[in-house]
Enzyme design. Structure first.
Site, mmCIF file in Angstrom:
data_model
loop_
_atom_site.group_PDB
_atom_site.id
_atom_site.type_symbol
_atom_site.label_atom_id
_atom_site.label_comp_id
_atom_site.label_asym_id
_atom_site.label_seq_id
_atom_site.Cartn_x
_atom_site.Cartn_y
_atom_site.Cartn_z
ATOM 1 N N GLY A 100 -20.002 12.912 -38.584
ATOM 2 C CA GLY A 100 -21.335 13.215 -38.105
ATOM 3 C C GLY A 100 -21.691 12.508 -36.810
ATOM 4 C CG HIS A 139 -17.695 15.290 -33.180
ATOM 5 N ND1 HIS A 139 -18.575 14.338 -32.708
ATOM 6 C CD2 HIS A 139 -16.865 14.648 -34.042
ATOM 7 C CE1 HIS A 139 -18.307 13.175 -33.281
ATOM 8 N NE2 HIS A 139 -17.270 13.329 -34.090
#
Length: 278
Positions: A31, A37
């Site tokens: 996260g 990402h």
């Protein structure tokens, strides 16, 4: 994008895709997502028609003194970023879903897990191997996509997939960097303004060492020069600067095959890692 938190609903979704002959690409994350990402999600979309991202801050890879409790989190923002990136499903389980009551398996890693991060964070790679193996199975992944910033981790995951004959392939994406060279990382959020400026010295030191290696300098000398540069730049501790062979993570005395130059050092209370191909 669907957000699923339990294994039963996840299995129903993946079985539906599999019944239609669709491959699944997995992007495991903890996260607090950034452009690095999202580059993984983009690559996943290239290699499979269905993409699952996971957000799970994995407790088995943290030592008691590390930052498990304060690891940066922003699920609402992460969901918006994943939706915009075209992710099909977010799996965001709690600890009891990944490691249910009675879970008794552990993985002990050797080979590419030894040395460097394996020395300084000895609990890490067993935890990484465990959570990745668990997520690969839960998500029915055909391919998993990882960033090259954590190169030793990539080598460990590849070893696990090979050793356990897991039915998936591993894809990697080159490190995404800020304009000044700093590798993007969720932990960069810990840096104050002054430390953020100093942090660029890690990539610069690795580049200097790589240049020395390319003209024949011994690895010990080139890496020693990089460590000295980091201390001069204000890093309070250098855990390592080291050359490893890209193929199998073996130590190299000189650059006589494709390699990876890796470094880890502390700016105040923030530990930064980076690596470059050489």
């Amino acid at each position: 994008m669907r957000v699923i938190r339990d294994a039963v609903a996840l299995r129903a979704a993946t079985q539906g895709w599999k019944a239609q002959g669709e491959r699944i690409a997995l992007v495991p994350t903890m996260g607090y997502l950034h452009a690095g990402h999202l580059a993984l999600v983009a690559r996943a979309r290239e290699v499979a028609p269905r993409v699952i991202a996971t957000i799970f801050v994995n407790p088995t890879q943290f030592a008691p003194h590390e930052d498990l409790g304060r690891y940066p989190r922003d699920e609402v923002g992460d969901i918006a970023k994943l939706e915009a990136a075209g992710c099909d499903l977010l799996f965001a389980p709690d600890v009891a879903t990944v490691y249910p009551p009675g879970f008794a398996t552990r993985i002990t890693m050797m080979g590419p897990a030894e040395g460097l991060e394996g020395t300084h964070r000895p609990q890490m790679f067993g935890g990484v191997a465990l959570v990745c193996t668990r997520l690969f199975g839960l998500c029915a992944a055909d391919v998993a996509v990882f960033g090259e910033k954590d190169w030793q981790q990539v080598m460990v995951v590849r070893q696990v997939v090979q050793d356990l004959a897991l039915p998936l392939t591993i894809e990697t994406v080159p490190t995404i960097r800020a304009e000044d060279g700093l590798a993007l990382s969720s932990r960069n959020a810990y840096l104050d303004a002054e430390a953020r400026q100093r942090a660029t010295a890690l990539h610069a030191a690795l580049q200097h060492a790589a240049a020395r290696l390319r003209v024949g300098a011994p690895a010990e000398a080139a890496c020693g020069e990089a460590e000295a540069r980091l201390r001069e730049a204000g890093f309070r501790q250098v855990d390592y600067v080291a050359l490893r062979r890209a193929e199998d993570f073996a130590e190299m005395a000189r650059l006589d095959a494709p390699g990876r130059l890796l470094g880890a050092a502390w700016l105040g209370q923030v530990r930064l890692i980076d690596n470059i191909p050489v």
